[in-house]
Design a protein around this motif. Structure first.
Motif, PDB file in Angstrom:
ATOM      1  N   ARG A 105       2.258 -15.498  -5.081  1.00  0.00           N
ATOM      2  CA  ARG A 105       2.606 -14.463  -5.876  1.00  0.00           C
ATOM      3  C   ARG A 105       1.924 -13.173  -5.697  1.00  0.00           C
ATOM      4  N   PHE A 106       0.441 -13.322  -5.539  1.00  0.00           N
ATOM      5  CA  PHE A 106      -0.475 -12.509  -5.487  1.00  0.00           C
ATOM      6  C   PHE A 106      -0.130 -11.732  -3.897  1.00  0.00           C
ATOM      7  N   ALA A 107       0.109 -12.348  -2.915  1.00  0.00           N
ATOM      8  CA  ALA A 107       0.360 -11.880  -1.531  1.00  0.00           C
ATOM      9  C   ALA A 107       1.891 -11.256  -1.649  1.00  0.00           C
ATOM     10  N   ILE A 108       2.651 -11.923  -2.189  1.00  0.00           N
ATOM     11  CA  ILE A 108       3.905 -11.046  -2.398  1.00  0.00           C
ATOM     12  C   ILE A 108       3.845  -9.666  -2.692  1.00  0.00           C
ATOM     13  N   LEU A 109       2.982  -9.450  -4.015  1.00  0.00           N
ATOM     14  CA  LEU A 109       2.695  -8.050  -4.627  1.00  0.00           C
ATOM     15  C   LEU A 109       1.964  -7.405  -3.574  1.00  0.00           C
ATOM     16  N   LEU A 110       1.178  -7.689  -2.750  1.00  0.00           N
ATOM     17  CA  LEU A 110       0.427  -7.141  -2.060  1.00  0.00           C
ATOM     18  C   LEU A 110       1.410  -6.535  -0.560  1.00  0.00           C
ATOM     19  N   THR A 111       2.236  -7.421  -0.187  1.00  0.00           N
ATOM     20  CA  THR A 111       2.853  -7.122   1.152  1.00  0.00           C
ATOM     21  C   THR A 111       4.320  -6.783   0.815  1.00  0.00           C
ATOM     22  N   GLY A 112       4.924  -7.169  -0.390  1.00  0.00           N
ATOM     23  CA  GLY A 112       6.373  -6.995  -0.602  1.00  0.00           C
ATOM     24  C   GLY A 112       7.288  -7.626   0.269  1.00  0.00           C
ATOM     25  N   ASP A 113       6.963  -8.463   0.825  1.00  0.00           N
ATOM     26  CA  ASP A 113       7.792  -9.452   1.966  1.00  0.00           C
ATOM     27  C   ASP A 113       7.393 -11.152   1.461  1.00  0.00           C
ATOM     28  N   ASP A 114       8.369 -11.655   0.951  1.00  0.00           N
ATOM     29  CA  ASP A 114       8.085 -13.261   0.565  1.00  0.00           C
ATOM     30  C   ASP A 114       7.798 -13.753   1.893  1.00  0.00           C
ATOM     31  N   GLN A 115       8.510 -13.623   3.034  1.00  0.00           N
ATOM     32  CA  GLN A 115       8.095 -14.525   4.352  1.00  0.00           C
ATOM     33  C   GLN A 115       6.739 -14.184   4.655  1.00  0.00           C
ATOM     34  N   ARG A 116       6.216 -13.129   4.803  1.00  0.00           N
ATOM     35  CA  ARG A 116       4.941 -12.715   5.202  1.00  0.00           C
ATOM     36  C   ARG A 116       3.776 -13.161   4.363  1.00  0.00           C
ATOM     37  N   ALA A 117       4.191 -12.933   3.025  1.00  0.00           N
ATOM     38  CA  ALA A 117       3.152 -13.482   1.902  1.00  0.00           C
ATOM     39  C   ALA A 117       2.928 -14.693   2.178  1.00  0.00           C
TER      40      ALA A 117
ATOM     41  N   GLN B  10      -5.064   1.456  -3.310  1.00  0.00           N
ATOM     42  CA  GLN B  10      -4.445   1.683  -4.370  1.00  0.00           C
ATOM     43  C   GLN B  10      -3.351   0.437  -4.724  1.00  0.00           C
ATOM     44  N   ARG B  11      -2.772  -0.036  -4.116  1.00  0.00           N
ATOM     45  CA  ARG B  11      -1.652  -0.946  -4.284  1.00  0.00           C
ATOM     46  C   ARG B  11      -2.533  -2.144  -4.608  1.00  0.00           C
ATOM     47  N   ALA B  12      -3.668  -2.779  -3.873  1.00  0.00           N
ATOM     48  CA  ALA B  12      -4.178  -3.794  -4.027  1.00  0.00           C
ATOM     49  C   ALA B  12      -4.943  -3.669  -5.368  1.00  0.00           C
ATOM     50  N   VAL B  13      -5.540  -2.597  -5.830  1.00  0.00           N
ATOM     51  CA  VAL B  13      -6.084  -2.391  -7.143  1.00  0.00           C
ATOM     52  C   VAL B  13      -4.902  -2.581  -8.195  1.00  0.00           C
TER      53      VAL B  13
ATOM     54  N   ALA C 148      -7.508   3.177  -9.156  1.00  0.00           N
ATOM     55  CA  ALA C 148      -6.411   3.072 -10.234  1.00  0.00           C
ATOM     56  C   ALA C 148      -5.764   4.209 -10.765  1.00  0.00           C
ATOM     57  N   MET C 149      -6.851   5.309 -11.022  1.00  0.00           N
ATOM     58  CA  MET C 149      -6.470   6.454 -11.506  1.00  0.00           C
ATOM     59  C   MET C 149      -5.396   7.222 -10.665  1.00  0.00           C
ATOM     60  N   ARG C 150      -5.827   7.309  -9.318  1.00  0.00           N
ATOM     61  CA  ARG C 150      -5.107   7.944  -8.362  1.00  0.00           C
ATOM     62  C   ARG C 150      -3.715   7.360  -8.238  1.00  0.00           C
TER      63      ARG C 150
ATOM     64  N   ILE D  56     -12.434  -7.128  -9.533  1.00  0.00           N
ATOM     65  CA  ILE D  56     -11.667  -6.108  -8.330  1.00  0.00           C
ATOM     66  C   ILE D  56     -12.633  -5.805  -7.246  1.00  0.00           C
ATOM     67  N   ALA D  57     -13.763  -5.447  -7.796  1.00  0.00           N
ATOM     68  CA  ALA D  57     -14.761  -4.605  -6.798  1.00  0.00           C
ATOM     69  C   ALA D  57     -15.121  -5.688  -5.861  1.00  0.00           C
ATOM     70  N   GLU D  58     -15.507  -7.033  -6.442  1.00  0.00           N
ATOM     71  CA  GLU D  58     -15.979  -8.061  -5.694  1.00  0.00           C
ATOM     72  C   GLU D  58     -15.076  -8.466  -4.628  1.00  0.00           C
TER      73      GLU D  58
END
Length: 173
Positions: A29-41, A124-127, A156-158, A141-143
């Motif tokens: 689920r985390f990888a899908i949110l990062l990539t926007g693509d189920d198969q690539r995630a 920004q997307r990862a944050v 996050a602000m940007r 998140i910083a770690e």
């Protein structure tokens, strides 16, 4: 009478298989949110878990498998385009299929927001994903991103400013 307190040995950290059974779906689920693509995630998670399996003893002893695997996924999502074999091939005509079920106002809003999140720069997307979807604090998140907490807050602000700007522009049109 002497009382003997018997200490139970500490429970051994979870095996790799137990960890994957417990956290595998969340990593996908985390990888899908990062990539926007189920198969690539799914591919990225599979690669990350293969790397983690080889180092599981060290990862388990460090007591931070979630941080380690999320960092692997963030880095893999960022470097995916560097591999020549992973280039997408454009096609001439895209077939639009209707979404199953009834798309209400909330679903349409989430879809619009997700389309804006996917357009954010990688960090920004990862944050945004780590903070609002994974509900992690700035220090964690910083770690994961290997940066300072102030950098996390800046990203996050940007990102939020950019998203608000796009949503305001979309609302005005």
């Amino acid at each position: 009478m002497v009382s003997v307190i018997r200490q139970e040995p500490e429970a051994a950290p979870a095996s790799f298989e137990a960890y994957v059974a417990a956290r595998g779906a969340a990593l996908v689920r985390f990888a899908i949110l990062l990539t926007g693509d189920d198969q690539r995630a799914e591919d990225l998670v599979q690669d990350a878990l293969a790397k983690a399996y080889l180092r599981w003893g060290r990862i388990r002893r460090a007591d931070s498998p979630d941080v380690y695997l999320r960092r692997l996924l963030v880095n893999a999502a960022r470097s995916w385009w560097r591999r020549g074999a992973n280039r997408e091939v454009p096609i001439e005509h895209v077939v639009d299929r209707p979404a199953p079920g009834d798309l209400g106002g909330e679903a349409a809003d989430r879809d619009q927001l997700w389309r804006l999140i996917v357009r954010l720069p990688h960090r920004q997307r990862a944050v945004i994903v780590l903070r609002y979807y994974e509900d992690l604090d700035d220090a964690t998140i910083a770690e994961i991103l290997d940066c300072e907490p102030v950098t996390v807050r800046t990203h996050a602000m940007r990102a939020l400013q950019r998203l608000r700007g796009h949503l305001d522009a979309a609302g005005a049109s």
